[in-house]
Scaffold this motif. Structure first.
Motif, PDB file in Angstrom:
ATOM      1  N   ILE A  10       0.829  -1.204   0.000  1.00 40.59           N
ATOM      2  CA  ILE A  10       0.000   0.000   0.000  1.00 40.59           C
ATOM      3  C   ILE A  10       0.860   1.249   0.000  1.00 40.59           C
ATOM      4  O   ILE A  10       1.871   1.328   0.696  1.00 40.59           O
ATOM      5  CB  ILE A  10      -0.921   0.022   1.243  1.00 40.59           C
ATOM      6  CG1 ILE A  10      -1.787  -1.238   1.293  1.00 40.59           C
ATOM      7  CG2 ILE A  10      -1.785   1.275   1.260  1.00 40.59           C
ATOM      8  CD1 ILE A  10      -2.517  -1.418   2.602  1.00 40.59           C
ATOM      9  N   VAL A  11       0.442   2.257  -0.771  1.00 44.28           N
ATOM     10  CA  VAL A  11       1.066   3.566  -0.740  1.00 44.28           C
ATOM     11  C   VAL A  11       0.017   4.580  -0.281  1.00 44.28           C
ATOM     12  O   VAL A  11      -1.138   4.523  -0.698  1.00 44.28           O
ATOM     13  CB  VAL A  11       1.646   3.954  -2.121  1.00 44.28           C
ATOM     14  CG1 VAL A  11       0.573   3.955  -3.205  1.00 44.28           C
ATOM     15  CG2 VAL A  11       2.355   5.301  -2.052  1.00 44.28           C
ATOM     16  N   MET A  12       0.424   5.491   0.608  1.00 45.77           N
ATOM     17  CA  MET A  12      -0.488   6.479   1.162  1.00 45.77           C
ATOM     18  C   MET A  12      -0.019   7.898   0.866  1.00 45.77           C
ATOM     19  O   MET A  12       1.166   8.207   0.944  1.00 45.77           O
ATOM     20  CB  MET A  12      -0.602   6.331   2.686  1.00 45.77           C
ATOM     21  CG  MET A  12      -1.391   5.139   3.179  1.00 45.77           C
ATOM     22  SD  MET A  12      -1.680   5.258   4.986  1.00 45.77           S
ATOM     23  CE  MET A  12      -2.825   6.663   5.061  1.00 45.77           C
ATOM     24  N   LEU A  13      -0.976   8.768   0.561  1.00 37.69           N
ATOM     25  CA  LEU A  13      -0.728  10.206   0.433  1.00 37.69           C
ATOM     26  C   LEU A  13      -1.720  10.917   1.344  1.00 37.69           C
ATOM     27  O   LEU A  13      -2.928  10.700   1.250  1.00 37.69           O
ATOM     28  CB  LEU A  13      -0.928  10.667  -1.016  1.00 37.69           C
ATOM     29  CG  LEU A  13      -0.656  12.150  -1.292  1.00 37.69           C
ATOM     30  CD1 LEU A  13       0.816  12.489  -1.025  1.00 37.69           C
ATOM     31  CD2 LEU A  13      -1.031  12.520  -2.718  1.00 37.69           C
ATOM     32  N   GLY A  14      -1.210  11.751   2.248  1.00 37.39           N
ATOM     33  CA  GLY A  14      -2.083  12.459   3.181  1.00 37.39           C
ATOM     34  C   GLY A  14      -2.175  11.789   4.537  1.00 37.39           C
ATOM     35  O   GLY A  14      -3.147  12.009   5.277  1.00 37.39           O
ATOM     36  N   GLY A  40       4.799  12.227   1.852  1.00 41.91           N
ATOM     37  CA  GLY A  40       4.329  13.453   2.480  1.00 41.91           C
ATOM     38  C   GLY A  40       5.366  14.554   2.485  1.00 41.91           C
ATOM     39  O   GLY A  40       6.517  14.369   2.077  1.00 41.91           O
ATOM     40  N   ARG A  41       4.940  15.718   2.958  1.00 38.78           N
ATOM     41  CA  ARG A  41       5.840  16.876   2.991  1.00 38.78           C
ATOM     42  C   ARG A  41       6.963  16.679   3.999  1.00 38.78           C
ATOM     43  O   ARG A  41       8.054  17.224   3.844  1.00 38.78           O
ATOM     44  CB  ARG A  41       5.044  18.135   3.349  1.00 38.78           C
ATOM     45  CG  ARG A  41       4.010  18.559   2.298  1.00 38.78           C
ATOM     46  CD  ARG A  41       3.381  19.880   2.693  1.00 38.78           C
ATOM     47  NE  ARG A  41       2.408  20.362   1.735  1.00 38.78           N
ATOM     48  CZ  ARG A  41       1.101  20.159   1.840  1.00 38.78           C
ATOM     49  NH1 ARG A  41       0.624  19.462   2.869  1.00 38.78           N
ATOM     50  NH2 ARG A  41       0.267  20.641   0.937  1.00 38.78           N
ATOM     51  N   SER A  42       6.695  15.921   5.058  1.00 37.42           N
ATOM     52  CA  SER A  42       7.709  15.627   6.070  1.00 37.42           C
ATOM     53  C   SER A  42       7.414  14.264   6.687  1.00 37.42           C
ATOM     54  O   SER A  42       6.259  13.822   6.703  1.00 37.42           O
ATOM     55  CB  SER A  42       7.712  16.717   7.156  1.00 37.42           C
ATOM     56  OG  SER A  42       6.435  16.817   7.767  1.00 37.42           O
ATOM     57  N   THR A  50       9.034  -2.223  10.409  1.00 37.65           N
ATOM     58  CA  THR A  50       9.979  -2.467   9.320  1.00 37.65           C
ATOM     59  C   THR A  50       9.308  -2.504   7.951  1.00 37.65           C
ATOM     60  O   THR A  50       9.989  -2.410   6.930  1.00 37.65           O
ATOM     61  CB  THR A  50      10.726  -3.791   9.548  1.00 37.65           C
ATOM     62  OG1 THR A  50       9.759  -4.859   9.672  1.00 37.65           O
ATOM     63  CG2 THR A  50      11.564  -3.738  10.818  1.00 37.65           C
ATOM     64  N   ALA A  51       7.984  -2.659   7.913  1.00 36.59           N
ATOM     65  CA  ALA A  51       7.272  -2.695   6.636  1.00 36.59           C
ATOM     66  C   ALA A  51       7.037  -1.296   6.079  1.00 36.59           C
ATOM     67  O   ALA A  51       6.651  -1.144   4.915  1.00 36.59           O
ATOM     68  CB  ALA A  51       5.936  -3.407   6.799  1.00 36.59           C
ATOM     69  N   VAL A  52       7.284  -0.267   6.890  1.00 35.80           N
ATOM     70  CA  VAL A  52       6.979   1.111   6.499  1.00 35.80           C
ATOM     71  C   VAL A  52       8.196   1.805   5.890  1.00 35.80           C
ATOM     72  O   VAL A  52       9.298   1.764   6.443  1.00 35.80           O
ATOM     73  CB  VAL A  52       6.482   1.921   7.712  1.00 35.80           C
ATOM     74  CG1 VAL A  52       6.250   3.377   7.321  1.00 35.80           C
ATOM     75  CG2 VAL A  52       5.203   1.316   8.263  1.00 35.80           C
ATOM     76  N   GLN A  53       7.976   2.439   4.753  1.00 39.42           N
ATOM     77  CA  GLN A  53       8.967   3.302   4.129  1.00 39.42           C
ATOM     78  C   GLN A  53       8.366   4.695   3.997  1.00 39.42           C
ATOM     79  O   GLN A  53       7.201   4.828   3.604  1.00 39.42           O
ATOM     80  CB  GLN A  53       9.359   2.777   2.751  1.00 39.42           C
ATOM     81  CG  GLN A  53      10.030   1.417   2.759  1.00 39.42           C
ATOM     82  CD  GLN A  53      10.398   0.957   1.366  1.00 39.42           C
ATOM     83  OE1 GLN A  53      10.331   1.724   0.404  1.00 39.42           O
ATOM     84  NE2 GLN A  53      10.797  -0.303   1.240  1.00 39.42           N
ATOM     85  N   GLN A  54       9.139   5.711   4.338  1.00 43.09           N
ATOM     86  CA  GLN A  54       8.652   7.080   4.233  1.00 43.09           C
ATOM     87  C   GLN A  54       9.526   7.875   3.262  1.00 43.09           C
ATOM     88  O   GLN A  54      10.751   7.726   3.236  1.00 43.09           O
ATOM     89  CB  GLN A  54       8.657   7.769   5.592  1.00 43.09           C
ATOM     90  CG  GLN A  54       7.732   7.126   6.614  1.00 43.09           C
ATOM     91  CD  GLN A  54       7.381   8.081   7.747  1.00 43.09           C
ATOM     92  OE1 GLN A  54       6.761   9.125   7.514  1.00 43.09           O
ATOM     93  NE2 GLN A  54       7.753   7.727   8.962  1.00 43.09           N
ATOM     94  N   HIS A  55       8.867   8.738   2.475  1.00 46.51           N
ATOM     95  CA  HIS A  55       9.588   9.565   1.519  1.00 46.51           C
ATOM     96  C   HIS A  55       9.079  10.994   1.587  1.00 46.51           C
ATOM     97  O   HIS A  55       7.860  11.232   1.514  1.00 46.51           O
ATOM     98  CB  HIS A  55       9.411   9.031   0.098  1.00 46.51           C
ATOM     99  CG  HIS A  55       9.910   7.635  -0.092  1.00 46.51           C
ATOM    100  ND1 HIS A  55      11.253   7.330  -0.183  1.00 46.51           N
ATOM    101  CD2 HIS A  55       9.234   6.454  -0.187  1.00 46.51           C
ATOM    102  CE1 HIS A  55      11.393   6.017  -0.348  1.00 46.51           C
ATOM    103  NE2 HIS A  55      10.194   5.469  -0.356  1.00 46.51           N
ATOM    104  N   LYS A  56       9.978  11.932   1.734  1.00 47.26           N
ATOM    105  CA  LYS A  56       9.629  13.349   1.715  1.00 47.26           C
ATOM    106  C   LYS A  56       9.477  13.793   0.263  1.00 47.26           C
ATOM    107  O   LYS A  56      10.391  13.632  -0.541  1.00 47.26           O
ATOM    108  CB  LYS A  56      10.712  14.168   2.411  1.00 47.26           C
ATOM    109  CG  LYS A  56      10.379  15.646   2.537  1.00 47.26           C
ATOM    110  CD  LYS A  56      11.463  16.377   3.305  1.00 47.26           C
ATOM    111  CE  LYS A  56      11.132  17.850   3.441  1.00 47.26           C
ATOM    112  NZ  LYS A  56      12.188  18.583   4.209  1.00 47.26           N
ATOM    113  N   ILE A  57       8.302  14.339  -0.066  1.00 41.21           N
ATOM    114  CA  ILE A  57       8.020  14.680  -1.460  1.00 41.21           C
ATOM    115  C   ILE A  57       7.395  16.066  -1.571  1.00 41.21           C
ATOM    116  O   ILE A  57       7.028  16.690  -0.575  1.00 41.21           O
ATOM    117  CB  ILE A  57       7.043  13.659  -2.090  1.00 41.21           C
ATOM    118  CG1 ILE A  57       5.660  13.789  -1.428  1.00 41.21           C
ATOM    119  CG2 ILE A  57       7.586  12.240  -1.985  1.00 41.21           C
ATOM    120  CD1 ILE A  57       4.532  13.145  -2.192  1.00 41.21           C
TER     121      ILE A  57
END
Length: 228
Positions: A10-14, A40-42, A50-57
């Motif tokens: 799953i990918v999430m925005l917001g 997200g912004r931050s 460990t399943a979570v990846q975060q990217h600042k966009i």
């Protein structure tokens, strides 16, 4: 209704908003997701799964995140302006419609098959209300993308445990639950929904079988979240 056992990336925005936060927490509690990517912004703090990846966009720039979408099967979008009346109509369109549609197109191109959107009750591309019309136009555009499954969540008043937007919301949060007995029959969709229930519904709906296009309202939120 029981959850399917299949694994879903799953990918999430917001995810930092009120509904997004509850949806994210519900997903983390399920503990059956091989990959959960948060855009997200931050970065969101205190997530150690460990399943979570975060990217600042940059939510307005597809090139800042399109390379992070490949390999996901589902997308959840809870991006939106909290107080539309506080910004210009142009800015509202940019965030609530253009940014969301750009994200959806990028997801479609990356092979995402199921797209979930947090929208609103009474949306329509022909609505006299500017805000409801814009959201209705967005859904019409999303349908044209032909996702294998498109889930549109349509809450009325979202009941949060704390007041986020000043005195007007404070009064509404107090009064709206008292109106519940008045919303019967076809007006049930206007009942206030606790943000925790809505978040649970958005998370758990990912794993349930359904039709290719679904509009989900108050009754469905409780059915999916399995909360009384």
């Amino acid at each position: 209704m029981s959850l399917e056992s299949k694994q879903t990336a799953i990918v999430m925005l917001g995810a930092s908003g009120a509904v997004g936060t509850e949806t994210l927490q519900a997903l983390l509690q399920l503990k059956s997701i091989p990959q959960l990517t948060i855009l997200g912004r931050s970065p969101i703090p205190n997530i150690s799964d460990t399943a979570v990846q975060q990217h600042k966009i940059n939510i307005l720039d597809v090139s800042s995140y399109q390379n992070f979408l490949k390999g996901h099967t589902a997308a959840i979008c809870t991006l939106g302006v909290g107080e539309p009346s506080k910004i210009s109509k142009e800015e509202f369109i940019k965030i609530d419609k253009t940014a969301v549609l750009d994200f959806a197109v990028a997801c479609k191109n990356a092979g995402v098959s199921h797209f979930e959107l947090l929208s609103s009750v009474d949306i329509s591309p022909t609505s006299k209300s500017f805000y409801l019309r814009v959201k209705g136009e967005l859904v019409a555009a999303l349908k044209a993308l032909n996702f294998e499954r498109l889930s549109i969540f349509q809450p009325s008043m979202i009941l949060t445990p704390t007041n986020r937007y000043g005195i007007a919301q404070a009064v509404t949060l107090k009064v709206w639950p008292l109106l519940k007995p008045l919303f019967m029959g076809r007006f049930r969709k206007y009942r206030g929904i606790p943000v925790q229930v809505l978040g649970q519904a958005m998370a758990r709906n990912i794993f349930k079988k359904s039709t290719s296009f679904e509009l989900l309202q108050w009754d469905e939120f409780y059915t999916i979240s399995e909360k009384e």
